[in-house]
Design a protein around this motif. Structure first.
Motif, PDB file in Angstrom:
ATOM      1  N   SER A 230       1.441   0.667  -1.585  1.00 48.68           N
ATOM      2  CA  SER A 230       1.560  -0.079  -0.437  1.00 48.68           C
ATOM      3  C   SER A 230       0.363  -1.179  -0.146  1.00 48.68           C
ATOM      4  O   SER A 230       0.126  -1.583   1.010  1.00 48.68           O
ATOM      5  N   GLY A 231      -0.243  -1.435  -0.985  1.00 43.93           N
ATOM      6  CA  GLY A 231      -1.203  -2.567  -0.890  1.00 43.93           C
ATOM      7  C   GLY A 231      -0.749  -3.819  -1.119  1.00 43.93           C
ATOM      8  O   GLY A 231       0.527  -4.058  -0.955  1.00 43.93           O
ATOM      9  N   MET A 232      -1.712  -4.996  -1.118  1.00 37.77           N
ATOM     10  CA  MET A 232      -1.399  -6.148  -1.047  1.00 37.77           C
ATOM     11  C   MET A 232      -0.143  -6.515  -2.300  1.00 37.77           C
ATOM     12  O   MET A 232       0.811  -7.250  -2.175  1.00 37.77           O
ATOM     13  N   ALA A 233      -0.390  -5.849  -3.485  1.00 32.38           N
ATOM     14  CA  ALA A 233       0.741  -6.033  -4.422  1.00 32.38           C
ATOM     15  C   ALA A 233       1.902  -5.609  -4.119  1.00 32.38           C
ATOM     16  O   ALA A 233       3.173  -6.084  -4.343  1.00 32.38           O
ATOM     17  N   GLY A 234       1.940  -4.198  -3.570  1.00 36.74           N
ATOM     18  CA  GLY A 234       3.226  -3.682  -3.251  1.00 36.74           C
ATOM     19  C   GLY A 234       3.990  -4.375  -2.119  1.00 36.74           C
ATOM     20  O   GLY A 234       5.344  -4.917  -2.455  1.00 36.74           O
ATOM     21  N   TYR A 235       3.280  -4.984  -1.143  1.00 41.24           N
ATOM     22  CA  TYR A 235       4.133  -5.595  -0.088  1.00 41.24           C
ATOM     23  C   TYR A 235       4.510  -7.025  -0.653  1.00 41.24           C
ATOM     24  O   TYR A 235       5.497  -7.566  -0.116  1.00 41.24           O
ATOM     25  N   ALA A 236       3.663  -7.653  -1.378  1.00 37.97           N
ATOM     26  CA  ALA A 236       3.947  -8.776  -1.877  1.00 37.97           C
ATOM     27  C   ALA A 236       5.270  -9.099  -2.764  1.00 37.97           C
ATOM     28  O   ALA A 236       5.794  -9.902  -2.526  1.00 37.97           O
ATOM     29  N   ILE A 237       5.562  -8.142  -3.569  1.00 37.48           N
ATOM     30  CA  ILE A 237       6.686  -8.042  -4.185  1.00 37.48           C
ATOM     31  C   ILE A 237       7.923  -7.767  -3.326  1.00 37.48           C
ATOM     32  O   ILE A 237       8.876  -8.302  -3.604  1.00 37.48           O
ATOM     33  N   ALA A 238       7.817  -6.937  -2.404  1.00 36.04           N
ATOM     34  CA  ALA A 238       8.755  -6.672  -1.543  1.00 36.04           C
ATOM     35  C   ALA A 238       9.339  -7.755  -0.845  1.00 36.04           C
ATOM     36  O   ALA A 238      10.436  -8.167  -0.747  1.00 36.04           O
ATOM     37  N   ARG A 239       8.131  -8.728  -0.436  1.00 32.50           N
ATOM     38  CA  ARG A 239       8.548  -9.653   0.189  1.00 32.50           C
ATOM     39  C   ARG A 239       9.168 -10.730  -0.495  1.00 32.50           C
ATOM     40  O   ARG A 239       9.947 -11.564   0.021  1.00 32.50           O
TER      41      ARG A 239
END
Length: 393
Positions: free
Chosen positions: A9-18
């Motif tokens: 749920s870091g920057m990468a996790g939320y970036a791909i979800a977005r």
């Protein structure tokens, strides 16, 4: 169809979800993470004092808000114990110690990197802080804010160590930075630029002790620390922060027979060697390139979102300069590729210098801009540097 599952749920996790949600509003998404899944930008932690941001103001949204915003199931305080790639199943353990199984259609490893921890003697070594997430930062700030003298020793004169040093010195702390290297940012800067950078930070009151390392950290009954160095020097501190670097988190990948080197290995499509498993963020090594910075994450997220939506897309790495958050010595760095032999040429500016790294053919491969005047040339210079990954899947 089974959901697309994101681990992390870091920057990468939320970036791909977005990015995926921009393309597909309906496909089921599940995020699994060991922490509380608060959404925040980790780079803001190293200048939060100067920005007058209390730890509770840093998060942009909690799990409930992000779940609603991205139409995504978030399983926080949940650990992935193992991945069965053949059956596309994850074995999970939840905070209440119950075990469940989660099936996926595609899996994204966005598991980040872990701080390197030195083995240091002394009864104060367990109190050394690392700041790799918001909870770490809250603990560090709590100790700093409760100390009267605000003396901080930072282990590591790399990018994060120098950013924290500048932020803390700028807000009334007494900062000493220790590193085995002879100069700060030694891996990113040529020596003459690093020397000027060091002098600019020293002018603010930051003290560097270089060419040595910490042997022992002891503490007394008042909560003060005594830091003993290999060169025989001793320092007193109210808090000790370790910022000596990060190692990509590869344990889960290795246990799944996913190929790893320095990081989780992928091709330009961010695909691992296991079907339907991808990796991105600080944990990934794309075609041998490991770039734990913000801009590569955004490039990865845009490409991988298209791939997950059915349009196979390679990640594109243009020249991506890194802005170091040290206002006392404004710095922008585009590291030259480690496998390319370069020659440095330096120009003085009114408030700093511009150093260019060129290869044997005279092609610009990297640069360092020190000072606000030099920093204005960032975009023009970046356009002259060849792409790192211009290849297709």
């Amino acid at each position: 169809m089974h959901p697309i599952v994101i681990i992390g749920s870091g920057m990468a996790g939320y970036a791909i979800a977005r990015e995926f949600r921009k393309l597909n509003a309906e496909q089921e998404l599940v995020m699994i993470c060991a922490d509380d899944a608060a959404n925040y930008a980790k780079p803001t932690l190293s200048n939060a004092y100067t920005g007058k941001k209390a730890p509770e103001q840093i998060a942009l949204g909690d799990a409930a808000k992000m779940s609603a915003q991205l139409n995504m199931t978030i399983l926080n305080h949940t650990w992935v114990k193992s991945i069965e790639s053949a059956t596309h199943q994850l074995h999970l353990e939840h905070v209440d110690q119950t075990a469940t199984v989660q099936t996926y259609s595609k899996l994204v490893l966005a598991v980040g990197a872990n701080p390197i921890r030195l083995a240091i003697a002394g009864d104060g070594s367990d109190d050394i802080h690392v700041v790799n997430n918001l909870n770490d930062y809250k603990a560090f700030r709590s100790q700093l804010d409760s100390s009267a003298e605000k003396r901080v020793v930072i282990l590591g004169a790399g990018l994060i160590g120098c950013e924290f040093a500048n932020d803390l010195q700028n807000t009334g702390h007494q900062v000493t930075v220790i590193d085995l290297a002879p100069l700060p940012l030694g891996r990113l800067l040529p020596a003459h630029v690093a020397q000027t950078f060091k002098e600019n930070l020293e002018a603010t009151g930051i003290h560097f002790v270089l060419g040595t390392t910490v042997e022992k950290i002891s503490k007394n009954e008042h909560g003060h620390y005594f830091v003993t160095l290999a060169n025989g020097q001793a320092l007193q501190a109210d808090a000790v922060l370790s910022a000596i670097g990060l190692l990509p988190n590869t344990d889960l990948a290795k246990a799944t027979n996913i190929h790893t080197s320095r990081g989780v290995l992928t091709n330009a499509g961010l695909e691992t060697n296991q079907a339907d498993i991808y990796a991105m963020g600080d944990c990934v090594e794309v075609n041998g390139i490991l770039l734990p910075y913000v801009m590569p994450i955004m490039q990865q997220a845009r490409a991988l979102a298209k791939t997950l939506n059915g349009e196979n897309t390679a990640v594109h790495y243009p020249a991506m300069p890194v802005a170091v958050k040290t206002p006392a010595a404004p710095l922008t760095v585009l590291p030259a590729p480690i496998d390319v032999e370069v020659t440095w040429n330096t120009e003085e500016t009114e408030d700093g210098m511009l150093a260019k790294a060129s290869d044997a053919e005279g092609t610009l491969r990297g640069f360092v801009l020190l000072g606000a005047t030099a920093g204005k040339q960032r975009l023009a210079l970046a356009k002259q540097v060849p792409d790192l990954i211009p290849i297709s899947v």
